[in-house]
Design an enzyme around this catalytic site. Structure first.
Site, PDB file in Angstrom:
ATOM      1  N   ASP A 478       4.882   4.226  -6.034  1.00 28.74           N
ATOM      2  CA  ASP A 478       5.541   5.488  -6.374  1.00 28.74           C
ATOM      3  C   ASP A 478       4.863   6.149  -7.579  1.00 28.74           C
ATOM      4  O   ASP A 478       4.123   5.507  -8.339  1.00 28.74           O
ATOM      5  CB  ASP A 478       7.018   5.199  -6.686  1.00 28.74           C
ATOM      6  N   ASP A 548      12.170  12.751  -0.404  1.00 33.45           N
ATOM      7  CA  ASP A 548      13.418  12.077  -0.775  1.00 33.45           C
ATOM      8  C   ASP A 548      14.592  12.651   0.000  1.00 33.45           C
ATOM      9  O   ASP A 548      15.690  12.092  -0.052  1.00 33.45           O
ATOM     10  CB  ASP A 548      13.672  12.212  -2.280  1.00 33.45           C
TER      11      ASP A 548
END
Ligand code: GLA
Length: 737
Positions: A478, A548
């Site tokens: 990430d 997301d």
């Protein structure tokens, strides 16, 4: 595929499967001009297209008009500061403070294969599948050599371009702009397609008219970004999904970029792509070279869909690497939306147990397993297992998960540091900072200065020892903030302008190192969702977390924009819980499954907490994934209807390369009263064959089961209204033998 140089005409002709790209050399000054890009041509006697005989004349014949010549000539790769006032590709500043560049042809090389770009991701190909042209040009005053590379691939209509600058002078020079590609052509009333968004709303397709002046997209955020994408296409006004001219450029890079078209006073158009020059200044020492990243150029006469499929095939065969490239990915369950930071071994094992019973194949432990990370205020940089949460340690948890017959994956964010961390307390100078300024926090974190070897090594050793400590088979890498405060304690003053690019190179180096040491690892890149979804990252890992936003309806538009360029096999997509955590919308569990099927497929929910009815649907979805994933991953993708345009329904299709089967996904976003059934035309099939709807039992609304391929493509079928909003259906067409 072939590349020829016609010595008499002084023309290079690059022929891909269906396109030609022509470059000409003119005048005693050996200017390199862009002649033609489009449908495949037979002849290469094309220099007349360069308009060198139109006033103003070629400079060496009439030097008075040199300035206006430079401002109109269609340059293959531009200089700067001597009369071409259009946006250019290369700018320098000498040690004496001067600018000005002019490039002339020196030599060329045509060879089979393609050489890698040092330190950078790039397309690759073997000697049998690939050919490369390298044109070497020079600025004789600066003693600067510029090598323009063009590679083509058997059976493909893509051209991979890159640029290398070599300093042959006795003193250093500053490169203040080095773009990777330029296409100068006439504007023919084009429309431009670009992708835009924000966090949780990435890659929305936007189409606008190409107007006089400059227009484009860019990022100066240190990543390819949520906001704009390193891609642009320009197409004729009447180009559709299936027909018409379209040109595209896509940047194989993960940092700052600019992509721009400029329409000049005379109606010519210059398209440019490369590293954004803002905050870029690269000191090139004598003998050193600078390699600019690659741009993929595509022209298609078969509409937007033709362009899309060219990118998909190229990336699947010549960019994505590793064990999972052509393989089904394990169906994963990720605990982020299930638990956020609030988990321990017991909770994870409970999720894993329930998941494995339903056929899910891998547990991914997300953020929160290290240091004291119980929220996002702390511990990035301290990659030690939190044994209060993971009682018995990481290996115990992984072994227990393995015992359930599941693989185990882990979340990492190696590029960042929390101010509240042992790492930052020990090495505050390891984060980017401008002396005297308070750094800007984002998600309570700073960016590590990975341009320093000792920082890279330290971080690598920490994450590698985690990966070595247990049977970890997947990493979600990430990157949860954009870059700012770009100052490094590791570089001298005259190299601070190299930081943005050096940081990207450092990330590439780390991922390269990790994938070499752990070649069986499945790497999924991520950046606050989809802020670093780009071909650069795809070179290291075959899939990227798309967004997301896991809401099935929002995903239709995010995935449609992403799939305009990227194969479906690359798009991280999960079924999550409802009401959706980002939007609060509730959609049927089945529909969430259909939408996630267009990507890597997985779950992002607490499987112990959803309803029994939903739990019981998982095995069917797992079976659906196993049944269709080979087709989804490897097939040809067609957009049929886009809900972001029609506001009511969405439809897309994947057709097997041999046309033996096709899967159509139809999502009725909103139901409406009093409308006709919807006519869906299903392209890409074998027009001389018949197809049956293999899953007709799932379609009580459709009466006829068998159709001819051309009927499906040209006449289509009627989809009646489905009861309720957010309803989805799959249509599996199988060719009759
Ligand atoms: C990012 C990712 C999420 C999750 C969180 C964890 O936002 O996109 O999927 O991993 O970080 O902090």
């Amino acid at each position: 595929m072939q590349i020829n140089y016609n010595e008499k005409n002084r023309v290079f002709k690059i022929d891909t499967e269906h396109t030609s790209y022509c470059i000409g050399i003119v005048d005693e000054e050996n200017f390199i001009g862009h002649i033609y890009y489009g449908r495949k041509l037979t002849e290469d006697n094309l220099v007349y297209l360069l308009r060198t005989m139109e006033a103003p004349f070629v400079p060496s014949q009439n030097n008075r008009e040199r300035l206006s010549f430079l401002d109109t000539f269609p340059m293959e790769y531009t200089g700067h500061g001597l009369g071409d006032y259009r946006e250019g590709t290369l700018m320098v500043r000498t040690m004496g403070g001067h600018t000005g560049v002019s490039l002339s042809y020196v030599s060329h090389r045509i060879y089979d294969g393609k050489e890698p770009l040092t330190g950078l991701p790039a397309t690759f190909g073997q000697q049998e599948t690939c050919k490369t042209l390298e044109i070497t040009c020079e600025d004789r005053v600066l003693n600067l050599q510029v090598i323009l590379s063009y590679s083509i691939f058997a059976g493909s209509d893509a051209i991979a371009r890159s640029v290398k600058v070599v300093n042959q002078a006795a003193e250093a020079v500053y490169l203040t702009k080095v773009l990777s590609a330029c296409i100068d052509m006439d504007n023919e009333d084009y429309e431009m397609i670009t992708l835009h968004g924000s966090w949780a709303r990435e890659r929305t397709i936007q189409t606008r008219s190409v107007m006089k002046g400059k227009q484009g997209v860019s990022s100066v955020r240190g990543e390819s970004s949520h906001q704009e994408h390193p891609f642009m296409a320009w197409k004729s006004k009447n180009t559709t999904e299936e027909n018409g001219d379209i040109y595209a450029m896509h940047f194989v890079y993960s940092g700052n970029f600019m992509a721009q078209v400029e329409v000049s006073q005379f109606g010519s158009m210059r398209a440019l792509m490369g590293i954004h020059p803002q905050d870029f200044c690269w000191k090139l020492e004598p003998g050193d070279s600078f390699q600019a990243p690659e741009v993929i150029c595509v022209y298609s006469a078969e509409g937007i869909g033709g362009m899309t499929r060219t990118f998909h095939d190229l990336y699947r065969s010549h960019l994505i690497r590793g064990e999972y490239r052509n393989k089904k990915r394990p169906i994963l369950i990720n605990n982020w939306e299930a638990t956020y930071f609030d988990f321990d071994t017991e909770k994870l094992l409970a999720i894993a147990k329930e998941a494995s019973r339903r056929g899910i194949e891998m547990l991914v432990m997300d953020d929160g397993w290290f240091g004291y990370r119980n929220d996002d205020n702390t511990s990035l940089g301290d990659w030690q297992v939190n044994e209060d949460k993971l009682k018995g340690g990481l290996k115990y948890l992984v072994d227990e998960v393995n015992k359930l017959g599941m693989k185990f994956g882990i979340w990492l964010e190696p590029e960042m540091v929390s101010p509240d961390s042992d790492l930052y307390r020990a090495h505050p100078d390891w984060a980017f900072a401008i002396p005297g300024r308070k750094g800007s926090l984002a998600r309570n974190q700073y960016v590590l200065d990975l341009t320093r070897q000792e920082v890279r090594d330290h971080i690598y050793n920490m994450i590698a020892s985690v990966l070595r400590s247990a049977n970890i088979e997947y990493v979600k890498w990430d990157m949860n903030r954009q870059l700012s405060d770009m100052g490094s304690y590791g570089l001298p003053a005259d190299r601070q302008g190299e930081l943005f690019h050096r940081q990207v190179l450092a990330v590439y180096e780390l991922q390269d190192r990790m994938t070499k040491e752990f070649p069986h690892l499945l790497l999924e890149n991520c950046s606050g969702g989809g802020a670093r979804f780009d071909p650069g990252m795809l070179y290291y890992g075959p899939q990227i977390w798309c967004s997301d936003d896991t809401d099935a309806v929002e995903r239709l538009s995010i995935q449609a924009g992403t799939a305009m360029i990227y194969p479906l096999s690359t798009m991280g997509a999960h079924v999550s819980d409802c009401p959706n955590h980002t939007l609060g919308r509730t959609t049927p569990f089945e529909t969430r499954g259909y939408v996630a099927l267009a990507g890597t497929f997985g779950y992002e929910l607490d499987v112990t907490k959803i309803t029994e009815e939903e739990q019981n649907m998982i095995p069917d979805q797992v079976a659906m994934y196993h049944k269709y994933n080979d087709l989804v991953r490897e097939g040809d993708y067609y957009r049929i209807a886009h809900y972001a345009e029609n506001h009511y329904y969405d439809c897309y299709e994947v057709v097997a390369k041999d046309k033996s089967e096709a899967l159509v996904t139809y999502i009725q976003v909103l139901n409406r009263p009093s409308f006709h059934s919807r006519r869906i035309r299903i392209p890409g099939l074998d027009k001389n064959a018949s197809y049956v709807i293999e899953n007709a039992q799932e379609w009580p609304e459709i009466v006829q089961v068998e159709y001819h391929g051309d009927t499906l493509q040209y006449a289509g079928i009627n989809i009646p209204p489905l009861k309720g909003d957010f309803q989805g259906r799959l249509l599996h067409l199988v060719k009759k033998q």
